[in-house]
Enzyme design. Structure first.
Site, PDB file in Angstrom:
ATOM      1  N   TYR A  84      -2.425 -10.105   5.791  1.00 56.70           N
ATOM      2  CA  TYR A  84      -2.557  -8.669   6.051  1.00 56.70           C
ATOM      3  C   TYR A  84      -4.031  -8.352   6.256  1.00 56.70           C
ATOM      4  O   TYR A  84      -4.820  -8.407   5.311  1.00 56.70           O
ATOM      5  CB  TYR A  84      -1.965  -7.879   4.883  1.00 56.70           C
ATOM      6  CG  TYR A  84      -1.978  -6.371   5.012  1.00 56.70           C
ATOM      7  CD1 TYR A  84      -2.193  -5.734   6.246  1.00 56.70           C
ATOM      8  CD2 TYR A  84      -1.761  -5.565   3.902  1.00 56.70           C
ATOM      9  CE1 TYR A  84      -2.201  -4.355   6.352  1.00 56.70           C
ATOM     10  CE2 TYR A  84      -1.761  -4.182   3.994  1.00 56.70           C
ATOM     11  CZ  TYR A  84      -1.984  -3.579   5.222  1.00 56.70           C
ATOM     12  OH  TYR A  84      -1.990  -2.206   5.330  1.00 56.70           O
ATOM     13  N   LYS A 128       0.106  -9.290   9.551  1.00 55.03           N
ATOM     14  CA  LYS A 128       0.191  -7.848   9.770  1.00 55.03           C
ATOM     15  C   LYS A 128      -1.211  -7.412  10.184  1.00 55.03           C
ATOM     16  O   LYS A 128      -2.125  -7.361   9.355  1.00 55.03           O
ATOM     17  CB  LYS A 128       0.647  -7.128   8.501  1.00 55.03           C
ATOM     18  CG  LYS A 128       0.714  -5.610   8.648  1.00 55.03           C
ATOM     19  CD  LYS A 128       1.081  -4.935   7.327  1.00 55.03           C
ATOM     20  CE  LYS A 128       1.052  -3.416   7.454  1.00 55.03           C
ATOM     21  NZ  LYS A 128       1.339  -2.730   6.169  1.00 55.03           N
ATOM     22  N   TYR A 184     -13.212  -5.249  -1.432  1.00 57.56           N
ATOM     23  CA  TYR A 184     -14.384  -4.870  -2.221  1.00 57.56           C
ATOM     24  C   TYR A 184     -15.458  -5.953  -2.292  1.00 57.56           C
ATOM     25  O   TYR A 184     -16.631  -5.680  -2.048  1.00 57.56           O
ATOM     26  CB  TYR A 184     -13.984  -4.423  -3.644  1.00 57.56           C
ATOM     27  CG  TYR A 184     -15.133  -3.861  -4.439  1.00 57.56           C
ATOM     28  CD1 TYR A 184     -15.659  -2.606  -4.136  1.00 57.56           C
ATOM     29  CD2 TYR A 184     -15.720  -4.593  -5.464  1.00 57.56           C
ATOM     30  CE1 TYR A 184     -16.743  -2.095  -4.846  1.00 57.56           C
ATOM     31  CE2 TYR A 184     -16.795  -4.082  -6.186  1.00 57.56           C
ATOM     32  CZ  TYR A 184     -17.316  -2.838  -5.868  1.00 57.56           C
ATOM     33  OH  TYR A 184     -18.378  -2.342  -6.567  1.00 57.56           O
ATOM     34  N   ARG A 186      -9.375  -0.567   4.833  1.00 56.44           N
ATOM     35  CA  ARG A 186      -9.132  -0.474   3.391  1.00 56.44           C
ATOM     36  C   ARG A 186      -9.909  -1.532   2.601  1.00 56.44           C
ATOM     37  O   ARG A 186     -10.327  -1.288   1.472  1.00 56.44           O
ATOM     38  CB  ARG A 186      -7.638  -0.624   3.082  1.00 56.44           C
ATOM     39  CG  ARG A 186      -6.807   0.586   3.489  1.00 56.44           C
ATOM     40  CD  ARG A 186      -5.358   0.410   3.051  1.00 56.44           C
ATOM     41  NE  ARG A 186      -4.566   1.593   3.376  1.00 56.44           N
ATOM     42  CZ  ARG A 186      -4.424   2.641   2.578  1.00 56.44           C
ATOM     43  NH1 ARG A 186      -5.042   2.661   1.414  1.00 56.44           N
ATOM     44  NH2 ARG A 186      -3.675   3.656   2.944  1.00 56.44           N
ATOM     45  N   THR A 211       0.810  -1.212   0.000  1.00 55.58           N
ATOM     46  CA  THR A 211       0.000   0.000   0.000  1.00 55.58           C
ATOM     47  C   THR A 211       0.849   1.270   0.000  1.00 55.58           C
ATOM     48  O   THR A 211       0.641   2.190  -0.809  1.00 55.58           O
ATOM     49  CB  THR A 211      -0.931   0.024   1.219  1.00 55.58           C
ATOM     50  OG1 THR A 211      -1.606  -1.225   1.301  1.00 55.58           O
ATOM     51  CG2 THR A 211      -1.934   1.153   1.119  1.00 55.58           C
ATOM     52  N   ILE A 261       5.322  -3.391  10.684  1.00 56.31           N
ATOM     53  CA  ILE A 261       5.600  -2.977   9.311  1.00 56.31           C
ATOM     54  C   ILE A 261       5.210  -1.508   9.269  1.00 56.31           C
ATOM     55  O   ILE A 261       4.037  -1.158   9.261  1.00 56.31           O
ATOM     56  CB  ILE A 261       4.836  -3.830   8.289  1.00 56.31           C
ATOM     57  CG1 ILE A 261       5.338  -5.280   8.368  1.00 56.31           C
ATOM     58  CG2 ILE A 261       5.027  -3.267   6.878  1.00 56.31           C
ATOM     59  CD1 ILE A 261       4.589  -6.241   7.472  1.00 56.31           C
TER      60      ILE A 261
END
Length: 295
Positions: A137, A166, A111, A142, A48, A208
């Site tokens: 992740y 993560k 999405y 997001r 990202t 991270i």
């Protein structure tokens, strides 16, 4: 399967651009060397913070090759490889170039909002498609879907090469549940700079980091102090950076950290659309705080 590769300060590496919007490979090399010299324990590339959706396949390949060349085996490299079509991710894992890469970071499908069983089957299929260690992740802000603790632990127990997550849900009870129930071979990594101090105190093995692009020495010191049990000294560093944590994301990521790196003289303050630089008020405040911190 190698375990516990991705510990300490991981850098969510930005992609520097020239003033005319091309990838600035010279600035990228300087930035990597600066981070290596100041406490970076591993790199996370083409994710990202690297503005990866705006990069061409050729640019992604050259960035990957540049990082591998400059790092030269000194620390592990984690590379983003995820999406919301399982078959496409599997194809990339089987056909892509992973020379010099030590593991893949794979984001929850975005999405299309799969169920918990869909998430489990997606990541199980991905793990079976590669010999590399896989770091999950989870970033519901997001992706639009939160992978719950029981799904994460199930994957950790069932897939030998899923070695960590993560976690960027911002849900400390969820983080605690994962840490409590996970196998010893599985690591939890903070995906949020502002929550790194409490997450490491709870048993996470590192971060991270976005802010680590600009301030690796200071942020890695906080983590190392926690590893030693010196929470009082680590807490001081955490609180020193509280205002910067907020400014990093107020105008979106990586706009904040690119503004910070620009103020420190490392890169141009250039992003690719649809992302744009921080507002002038944010940039001014970042500059003021850096001066106050004598950075």
């Amino acid at each position: 399967m190698a375990e516990h590769l991705f510990k300490g300060l991981g850098i969510a590496l930005v992609t520097p651009f020239t003033e005319d919007g091309e990838v600035d490979y010279s600035a990228l090399k300087r930035l990597i060397l600066y981070q290596l010299e100041n406490g970076a324990d591993f790199f996370c590339i083409l994710a990202t913070t690297g503005e990866t959706p705006t990069l061409t396949p050729m640019e992604r390949q050259r960035i990957k090759d540049t990082v591998v060349e400059v790092v030269n085996g000194k620390v592990p490299i984690l590379m983003g490889c995820g999406g919301n079509d399982t078959a496409s991710v599997v194809r990339e894992l089987k056909e892509g170039d992973f020379f010099g890469i030590d593991g893949v970071l794979s984001v929850c499908p975005y999405y299309n909002k799969p169920s918990q069983e869909g998430l489990y089957q997606h990541f199980k299929t991905i793990a079976e498609a590669t010999h590399l260690p896989v770091v999950l992740y989870n970033v519901p802000g997001r992706t639009g879907v939160n992978m719950r603790a029981e799904t994460t632990v199930r994957l950790a127990r069932d897939c030998h090469n899923i070695v960590g997550i993560k976690e960027a849900s911002g849900l400390m009870p969820q983080v605690d549940e994962i840490i409590k129930n996970k196998p010893d071979s599985f690591d939890v990594i903070s995906g949020d700079d502002a929550l790194t101090f409490p997450m490491v105190a709870s048993g996470a093995v590192g971060v991270i980091s976005v802010i680590g692009n600009a301030l690796p020495k200071e942020f890695s010191r906080m983590i190392r102090l926690e590893f030693k049990g010196d929470y009082a000294a680590a807490r001081k560093i955490h609180h020193k950076f509280t205002d910067l944590f907020n400014l990093l994301f107020v105008d979106g990521n990586p706009a904040g950290v690119k503004a910070m790196l620009h103020e420190l003289g490392f890169i141009n303050n250039v992003l690719r659309l649809p992302l744009v630089p921080t507002r002038l008020t944010t940039l001014k405040r970042i500059s003021e705080i850096l001066k106050e911190l004598k950075l």
